[in-house]
Design a protein around this motif. Sequence first.
Motif, mmCIF file in Angstrom:
data_model
loop_
_atom_site.group_PDB
_atom_site.id
_atom_site.type_symbol
_atom_site.label_atom_id
_atom_site.label_comp_id
_atom_site.label_asym_id
_atom_site.label_seq_id
_atom_site.Cartn_x
_atom_site.Cartn_y
_atom_site.Cartn_z
ATOM 1 N N PHE A 171 -19.494 127.225 66.085
ATOM 2 C CA PHE A 171 -18.553 127.690 65.069
ATOM 3 C C PHE A 171 -17.310 128.323 65.718
ATOM 4 O O PHE A 171 -16.193 128.194 65.194
ATOM 5 N N ASP A 176 -14.327 128.472 62.954
ATOM 6 C CA ASP A 176 -14.843 128.546 61.581
ATOM 7 C C ASP A 176 -15.415 129.949 61.376
ATOM 8 O O ASP A 176 -16.578 130.220 61.642
ATOM 9 N N GLY A 179 -18.342 130.292 58.958
ATOM 10 C CA GLY A 179 -19.594 129.870 59.580
ATOM 11 C C GLY A 179 -20.172 130.951 60.482
ATOM 12 O O GLY A 179 -21.386 131.194 60.491
#
Length: 536
Positions: A171, A176, A179
């Motif tokens: 991630f 992200d 995430g």
Amino acid sequence: MKHLIILLIISSNFCFAQTVVLESKIDQAQQLADSGQYESTISLLHEILPNAQSQNSEYLIRIYMLLAKSHSYTGILDYGLRYYKLALEEANENNQLKTQGQSLLGIGSVYFAMDSVIKAKTYFEQSLPILEELKDTLNLAYINSNIALFNSDMGNHEEANKKFTKAILYFKLLEDWHGIASTNYNMGINESRRGDLNKAIDQFQKCYDISQKHSLIEDGAKAIRRIAIEYFKQENYEKASLYFLKFDTLGHDVFHQDSKEIILEFETEFKTAKLERDSARKQTKIQFLYFVSGFILLISLSGYFILDQRRRRIKSSSNQKINDLLQQQETQTTHALLEGQDKERKRVAAELHDSLGSILVTLNMYADTLITKDSKEMKSIALKISETAQLANEETRKISHSLDSGMLKHFGLEAAINQLSEAVSTAKQIKFDSSIQLQSALSTDMSLEIYRVIQELVNNSLKHSQCSRIRLELTSIKDSLNLIYEDNGVGFKKEEVIRGMGLKNIENRVDKLNGELTIDSSPNHGSTCIIEIFSS
């Protein structure tokens, strides 16, 4: 010969036109799926599937994958599984490594949604080496996270942490932040399950810090709520109350964030409609350029498809209305059942008091008459009858008051709870601590519902938990009422609990009060029940 050449050219142009139309339709279906219009996607793909089966496997694989995804998202999991497996077969035959990995991942996701955890884990692990070879960072992040969740559910906490850590690395490569925050949150759940509450709080705090830095309001609210629960488990009630207040504040921000997302969703639907219109115009030009007869044929087919789509939409709308009515009827029936139970309790209480009580009083009077007789033996028997009748009369009064919630009716919810805790402590030798902080008086109906919920929780603890301590905290904060109930008993695995009438009654009463119920328990670590009731 000349006519043959013309026929070949026309045939070639027709096949080329078919391919162009097919590709255009698949692109249109992809746009519909990307915008979340899965029913329209499924309808369009089934129209072009027969034609695709005579074309090359690339088109067929794309259609299978889109059908699998669309069916899965609409909840038709059997069909989602079927099309993922068809896509996997085509990918294996044509040695398409990327589709193999995505198909295995899709099959695992569907099995997970079906609660077939072992099968899901097997397919996820099969896809790992393929995705690693393809360096598919996004799917590797999610698949490691899912495998970690499986391990956590099965009690393999160390193995779960390894997979969570690996997922966070992927991630981070993707930047992200949602995430990463979600994975930290899941690691906190894992630590809480194995009883390390301090590590759990650290992970939830990491989730909250990331959410603050990157404006992930919903992730932050979830993390704050879990921190409050962990502090409550540690009996640090001051910090628990502080974080519950913080969670209540964040809840309003989540509501505003949801409103923004709804606006964005409308904007997306508008853009999608424009893309569909432009695509239809382009398709009409292509058909006109290649042959007039094909154009007329396609227009005729389009008319049929439009009518068929309209019929399906009407049918889908009717089914949805029927489902809504059935659900509404079920909710009304449940509420009527609960109200009926309370009315029945009052009726039984009145009959016990008026009928059985009168009979026992009469019996007592007869016994008093016998006392005046000269016979010593008769007097002794009469005394026993009098004592028994008096005891039965007192017991009747107790039952009557209990069923009619007399203490609750005359002195309020707090007095009724205190009476209940005193009775449990005295009769069962269980330490029952309660903390009640209500900013304003509750309605009679709400007080009765909450009292019945607490009675069910106490009853479950006495029957099943083998606990020596019960802790109850009831607090009203702004527009919400929070109830936290905890015992230090043997606990249970939530997936193995049989949902009997006791738990069902609790769920129905909480639903009637427009509330949310959370139960957290694990073997040998007691049980915690959290109920949040929001004003309508």
